[in-house]
Design a protein around this motif. Structure first.
Motif, PDB file in Angstrom:
ATOM      1  N   ALA A   1      40.634  39.349  30.488  1.00 54.17           N
ATOM      2  CA  ALA A   1      41.384  38.195  29.958  1.00 54.17           C
ATOM      3  C   ALA A   1      42.716  38.642  29.367  1.00 54.17           C
ATOM      4  N   ALA A   2      42.714  39.730  28.620  1.00 57.36           N
ATOM      5  CA  ALA A   2      43.944  40.207  27.987  1.00 57.36           C
ATOM      6  C   ALA A   2      44.987  40.629  29.028  1.00 57.36           C
ATOM      7  N   LEU A   3      44.554  41.341  30.047  1.00 58.51           N
ATOM      8  CA  LEU A   3      45.497  41.788  31.078  1.00 58.51           C
ATOM      9  C   LEU A   3      46.021  40.632  31.919  1.00 58.51           C
ATOM     10  N   GLY A   4      45.221  39.606  32.068  1.00 56.92           N
ATOM     11  CA  GLY A   4      45.646  38.452  32.851  1.00 56.92           C
ATOM     12  C   GLY A   4      46.157  37.292  32.017  1.00 56.92           C
ATOM     13  N   LYS A   5      46.241  37.502  30.686  1.00 55.35           N
ATOM     14  CA  LYS A   5      46.680  36.459  29.751  1.00 55.35           C
ATOM     15  C   LYS A   5      45.870  35.173  29.918  1.00 55.35           C
TER      16      LYS A   5
ATOM     17  N   THR B   1      63.216  37.154  31.744  1.00 59.54           N
ATOM     18  CA  THR B   1      62.349  36.219  32.452  1.00 59.54           C
ATOM     19  C   THR B   1      60.899  36.614  32.216  1.00 59.54           C
ATOM     20  N   THR B   2      60.026  35.629  32.265  1.00 58.50           N
ATOM     21  CA  THR B   2      58.618  35.900  31.993  1.00 58.50           C
ATOM     22  C   THR B   2      57.982  36.678  33.139  1.00 58.50           C
ATOM     23  N   PHE B   3      57.015  37.496  32.757  1.00 61.20           N
ATOM     24  CA  PHE B   3      56.304  38.314  33.725  1.00 61.20           C
ATOM     25  C   PHE B   3      55.288  37.451  34.473  1.00 61.20           C
ATOM     26  N   ASP B   4      55.215  37.610  35.773  1.00 64.12           N
ATOM     27  CA  ASP B   4      54.278  36.845  36.599  1.00 64.12           C
ATOM     28  C   ASP B   4      52.930  37.582  36.625  1.00 64.12           C
ATOM     29  N   TYR B   5      51.987  37.113  35.805  1.00 62.82           N
ATOM     30  CA  TYR B   5      50.695  37.779  35.692  1.00 62.82           C
ATOM     31  C   TYR B   5      49.846  37.640  36.952  1.00 62.82           C
ATOM     32  N   SER B   6      50.182  36.700  37.810  1.00 59.38           N
ATOM     33  CA  SER B   6      49.415  36.568  39.048  1.00 59.38           C
ATOM     34  C   SER B   6      49.619  37.772  39.957  1.00 59.38           C
ATOM     35  N   LYS B   7      50.713  38.529  39.749  1.00 57.35           N
ATOM     36  CA  LYS B   7      50.932  39.741  40.542  1.00 57.35           C
ATOM     37  C   LYS B   7      49.920  40.819  40.198  1.00 57.35           C
TER      38      LYS B   7
ATOM     39  N   ALA C   1      46.836  40.136  39.624  1.00 58.83           N
ATOM     40  CA  ALA C   1      45.523  39.579  39.938  1.00 58.83           C
ATOM     41  C   ALA C   1      44.710  40.437  40.890  1.00 58.83           C
ATOM     42  N   GLN C   2      45.320  40.941  41.954  1.00 59.13           N
ATOM     43  CA  GLN C   2      44.542  41.667  42.954  1.00 59.13           C
ATOM     44  C   GLN C   2      43.955  42.967  42.407  1.00 59.13           C
ATOM     45  N   TRP C   3      44.785  43.809  41.808  1.00 59.74           N
ATOM     46  CA  TRP C   3      44.246  45.071  41.298  1.00 59.74           C
ATOM     47  C   TRP C   3      43.391  44.846  40.063  1.00 59.74           C
ATOM     48  N   LEU C   4      43.741  43.865  39.254  1.00 58.18           N
ATOM     49  CA  LEU C   4      42.948  43.562  38.077  1.00 58.18           C
ATOM     50  C   LEU C   4      41.558  43.085  38.470  1.00 58.18           C
ATOM     51  N   ARG C   5      41.507  42.200  39.443  1.00 58.73           N
ATOM     52  CA  ARG C   5      40.229  41.691  39.923  1.00 58.73           C
ATOM     53  C   ARG C   5      39.374  42.838  40.446  1.00 58.73           C
ATOM     54  N   ALA C   6      39.973  43.725  41.221  1.00 61.74           N
ATOM     55  CA  ALA C   6      39.225  44.850  41.790  1.00 61.74           C
ATOM     56  C   ALA C   6      38.725  45.799  40.702  1.00 61.74           C
ATOM     57  N   ALA C   7      39.555  46.085  39.713  1.00 67.12           N
ATOM     58  CA  ALA C   7      39.153  47.010  38.648  1.00 67.12           C
ATOM     59  C   ALA C   7      38.057  46.411  37.766  1.00 67.12           C
ATOM     60  N   VAL C   8      38.248  45.170  37.350  1.00 66.14           N
ATOM     61  CA  VAL C   8      37.245  44.528  36.498  1.00 66.14           C
ATOM     62  C   VAL C   8      35.956  44.303  37.273  1.00 66.14           C
ATOM     63  N   LEU C   9      36.072  43.862  38.515  1.00 70.70           N
ATOM     64  CA  LEU C   9      34.885  43.660  39.347  1.00 70.70           C
ATOM     65  C   LEU C   9      34.146  44.974  39.550  1.00 70.70           C
ATOM     66  N   GLY C  10      34.868  46.038  39.842  1.00 77.67           N
ATOM     67  CA  GLY C  10      34.229  47.336  40.055  1.00 77.67           C
ATOM     68  C   GLY C  10      33.506  47.841  38.824  1.00 77.67           C
ATOM     69  N   ALA C  11      34.175  47.775  37.675  1.00 79.80           N
ATOM     70  CA  ALA C  11      33.557  48.245  36.435  1.00 79.80           C
ATOM     71  C   ALA C  11      32.376  47.361  36.040  1.00 79.80           C
TER      72      ALA C  11
ATOM     73  N   ARG D   1      36.181  32.642  26.592  1.00 80.14           N
ATOM     74  CA  ARG D   1      35.542  32.090  27.789  1.00 80.14           C
ATOM     75  C   ARG D   1      35.265  33.194  28.816  1.00 80.14           C
ATOM     76  N   SER D   2      36.232  34.077  29.010  1.00 83.74           N
ATOM     77  CA  SER D   2      36.052  35.176  29.967  1.00 83.74           C
ATOM     78  C   SER D   2      34.933  36.113  29.526  1.00 83.74           C
ATOM     79  N   SER D   3      34.929  36.492  28.260  1.00 83.63           N
ATOM     80  CA  SER D   3      33.887  37.391  27.745  1.00 83.63           C
ATOM     81  C   SER D   3      32.509  36.755  27.829  1.00 83.63           C
ATOM     82  N   ALA D   4      32.417  35.471  27.490  1.00 80.69           N
ATOM     83  CA  ALA D   4      31.125  34.779  27.547  1.00 80.69           C
ATOM     84  C   ALA D   4      30.601  34.710  28.975  1.00 80.69           C
ATOM     85  N   ARG D   5      31.481  34.417  29.916  1.00 82.66           N
ATOM     86  CA  ARG D   5      31.065  34.332  31.326  1.00 82.66           C
ATOM     87  C   ARG D   5      30.533  35.676  31.813  1.00 82.66           C
TER      88      ARG D   5
END
Length: 194
Positions: A157-161, A15-21, A23-33, A166-170
């Motif tokens: 973007a890569a970790l969240g597929k 079954t496909t991996f749910d990348y939204s799971k 989201a929380q730690w990814l958002r915190a790590a990317v936001l922090g860095a 667009r992500s890099s430009a933003r």
């Protein structure tokens, strides 16, 4: 019968991996860095706009890194501890028992947030640390921060597929805007306000 059962097991395992799971730690790590990178670089650019001394830029960047990492850690600790309290209360209402393994760790979240901020903040510090000449130092900081911004945008973007360009430009344009506004306003105040 066994063959049908094996097919069901194979379907479950593929079954496909749910990348939204993520989201929380990814958002915190990317936001922090990203926050560490942009706020420290902007602070250094602002100080560099009015004071060409390398020592002043490095000290302002270091102070920004320490203050920002502490602020991020404390904010994350308080936020996650609030979430912890809510989840404990919910578990007690539902089943009367608390499943500690399902609860978030405020200390772990605080440490991760401070570390992520510091990783981002170290980029402009290292870019400026070994360059004495003012213009070359400014270019060095902007170049290093540009590469890091694109990298952080791509990593998120890569970790969240998600779409990488667009992500890099933003992330890149947001970082450039913060540095430009800080440099420009500080230069303006330095020339006419003080």
């Amino acid at each position: 019968m066994d063959q049908g059962r094996n097919m069901d097991i194979e379907k479950e395992s593929t079954t496909t991996f749910d990348y939204s799971k993520r989201a929380q730690w990814l958002r915190a790590a990317v936001l922090g860095a990203n926050d560490g990178l942009v706020s420290t670089a902007s602070l250094m650019m602002g100080v560099g706009a009015v004071k060409h001394d390398v020592k002043a830029m490095i000290l302002s960047g270091f102070a920004g890194m320490v203050a920002g990492a502490c602020s991020m850690a404390i904010g994350e600790f308080v936020s996650v501890y609030s979430q912890y309290d809510i989840e404990v209360a919910q578990m007690e209402r539902e089943s009367g028992e608390v499943e500690k393994e399902k609860l978030p760790s405020p200390l772990q979240a605080a440490a991760a947030s401070a570390l992520a901020f510091s990783v981002g903040a170290i980029v402009p510090l290292l870019a400026a640390a070994f360059v004495k000449e003012y213009r070359v130092r400014i270019i060095s900081v902007v170049t290093a921060v540009t590469v890091a911004l694109v990298g952080f945008g791509w990593l998120g973007a890569a970790l969240g597929k998600a779409p990488a360009v667009r992500s890099s430009a933003r992330v890149l344009f947001g970082g450039w805007l913060a540095m430009a506004v800080t440099f420009g306003l500080t230069k303006l105040i330095g020339l006419y306000g003080l």
